[in-house]
Every structure is written in C-alpha cells, then in structure tokens.
Design a protein around this motif. Structure first.
Motif, PDB file in Angstrom:
ATOM      1  N   SER A   1       0.968  -6.569  31.013  1.00  0.00           N
ATOM      2  CA  SER A   1       0.638  -5.468  31.927  1.00  0.00           C
ATOM      3  C   SER A   1       1.756  -4.445  31.946  1.00  0.00           C
ATOM      4  O   SER A   1       1.504  -3.225  31.906  1.00  0.00           O
ATOM      5  CB  SER A   1       0.416  -5.997  33.351  1.00  0.00           C
ATOM      6  OG  SER A   1      -0.663  -6.885  33.378  1.00  0.00           O
ATOM      7  N   THR A   2       2.996  -4.900  32.004  1.00  0.00           N
ATOM      8  CA  THR A   2       4.145  -3.990  32.004  1.00  0.00           C
ATOM      9  C   THR A   2       4.200  -3.199  30.706  1.00  0.00           C
ATOM     10  O   THR A   2       4.387  -1.975  30.727  1.00  0.00           O
ATOM     11  CB  THR A   2       5.455  -4.790  32.197  1.00  0.00           C
ATOM     12  OG1 THR A   2       5.364  -5.522  33.417  1.00  0.00           O
ATOM     13  CG2 THR A   2       6.665  -3.879  32.226  1.00  0.00           C
ATOM     14  N   LEU A   3       4.025  -3.877  29.579  1.00  0.00           N
ATOM     15  CA  LEU A   3       4.043  -3.177  28.289  1.00  0.00           C
ATOM     16  C   LEU A   3       2.909  -2.162  28.202  1.00  0.00           C
ATOM     17  O   LEU A   3       3.096  -1.042  27.704  1.00  0.00           O
ATOM     18  CB  LEU A   3       3.940  -4.179  27.143  1.00  0.00           C
ATOM     19  CG  LEU A   3       5.167  -5.069  26.923  1.00  0.00           C
ATOM     20  CD1 LEU A   3       4.881  -6.117  25.861  1.00  0.00           C
ATOM     21  CD2 LEU A   3       6.364  -4.223  26.543  1.00  0.00           C
ATOM     22  N   PHE A   4       1.732  -2.525  28.690  1.00  0.00           N
ATOM     23  CA  PHE A   4       0.592  -1.614  28.666  1.00  0.00           C
ATOM     24  C   PHE A   4       0.868  -0.382  29.524  1.00  0.00           C
ATOM     25  O   PHE A   4       0.607   0.745  29.099  1.00  0.00           O
ATOM     26  CB  PHE A   4      -0.667  -2.344  29.161  1.00  0.00           C
ATOM     27  CG  PHE A   4      -1.878  -1.461  29.212  1.00  0.00           C
ATOM     28  CD1 PHE A   4      -2.536  -1.107  28.049  1.00  0.00           C
ATOM     29  CD2 PHE A   4      -2.356  -0.983  30.426  1.00  0.00           C
ATOM     30  CE1 PHE A   4      -3.639  -0.293  28.092  1.00  0.00           C
ATOM     31  CE2 PHE A   4      -3.462  -0.170  30.479  1.00  0.00           C
ATOM     32  CZ  PHE A   4      -4.115   0.182  29.305  1.00  0.00           C
ATOM     33  N   LEU A   5       1.393  -0.593  30.743  1.00  0.00           N
ATOM     34  CA  LEU A   5       1.682   0.535  31.629  1.00  0.00           C
ATOM     35  C   LEU A   5       2.757   1.450  31.051  1.00  0.00           C
ATOM     36  O   LEU A   5       2.642   2.670  31.097  1.00  0.00           O
ATOM     37  CB  LEU A   5       2.102   0.035  33.013  1.00  0.00           C
ATOM     38  CG  LEU A   5       0.994  -0.575  33.864  1.00  0.00           C
ATOM     39  CD1 LEU A   5       1.571  -1.200  35.125  1.00  0.00           C
ATOM     40  CD2 LEU A   5      -0.042   0.470  34.208  1.00  0.00           C
TER      41      LEU A   5
END
Length: 144
Positions: free
Chosen positions: A132-136
C-alpha cells in the motif's frame, strides 16, 4: 483389571492461521478424558500446553503432534514436574507416550521450535502495508 485406554480423539485448528492452508493443525490423542480445545502456544519458551478436562483413570496419554507444529519435542512437564516420556517420529507427526497420574490437569511440551505466534498474520499485515505504501508513493510521484 485392564483400564480403558480411551479412543482416538483430536483437537482441530491448533495454531490456527499458521498452517499452509490457514486452518491450523490437528493434534490426535488417546485418553479416557478430553483435552481442552484451546492449546496454549508459547513461541518464546517453545512450548505447547494442553489441559485435561475432567478426571482420567489412565496412567498415560498418547499424543501425535504434527511436525510443522512443534519440532523435536525434548522435554515434558506434568503439572509443573518434569517427566520422562517415549517419543517416535511417524509419517503423521511425532508420537509421544507420556506417563500421567490420577488428577493430572496440565501437560506442557517443549521442542526446539514451535510455530511463531501471529507469524502468518503479521507477515500478511506487513505485506499489505508495504505494498500500500509503495502504491501510494508511486501514485503521488506519477501525479507530480
């Protein structure tokens, strides 16, 4: 007089969430009384603790512990006192034959490794958080 050894019984979903299928492990046992369904797993002490419900007339309990649940069971305590036991590795797990006394209520088994508490769950949460962090971060960078 021959005592009734009891029948083969099992506890389902021991260590639920840690097996490959996510359903836990099945522990089989032979005793004329029942074991409580909740098995305490302590990864720091590398132990499994079983509690007997009711009274038993048997002088031993036989447990079959899956190899992925506990590796190399090497010590057993009956109501806090270390005891000798017989061990045999079978195709279905490690078979332990443990002598018990009338009124026994707790059996603690130590191995060289037990499944880690919250292992797969923690790994899943960590993975979701990381992705999720990488996607954001990637989405925000593509906007700029």
């Amino acid at each position: 007089m021959v005592k009734d050894p009891g029948s083969v019984k099992s506890i389902q979903s021991v260590g639920s969430g840690y097996s490959e299928d996510g359903l836990g492990f099945e522990v089989k046992y032979i005793l004329d009384a029942n074991l409580q369904k909740a098995v305490h797993i302590d990864p720091d002490e590398r132990t499994l603790t079983f509690r007997i419900s009711g009274d038993t007339q048997n002088e031993q309990i036989t447990l079959v512990l899956p190899l992925k649940l506990i590796e190399n069971p090497n010590a057993v305590w009956i109501d806090g006192k270390m005891t000798d036991f017989e061990s045999e590795t079978t195709s279905t797990g490690t078979k332990l034959v443990i002598p018990i006394e009338l009124g026994t209520s707790e059996i603690k088994i130590m191995g060289t490794h037990v499944i880690p508490e919250f292992g797969f769950i923690a790994l899943g949460i960590l993975s979701v958080g990381l992705f999720s962090t990488l996607f954001l971060v990637r989405s925000k960078l593509s906007i700029i």
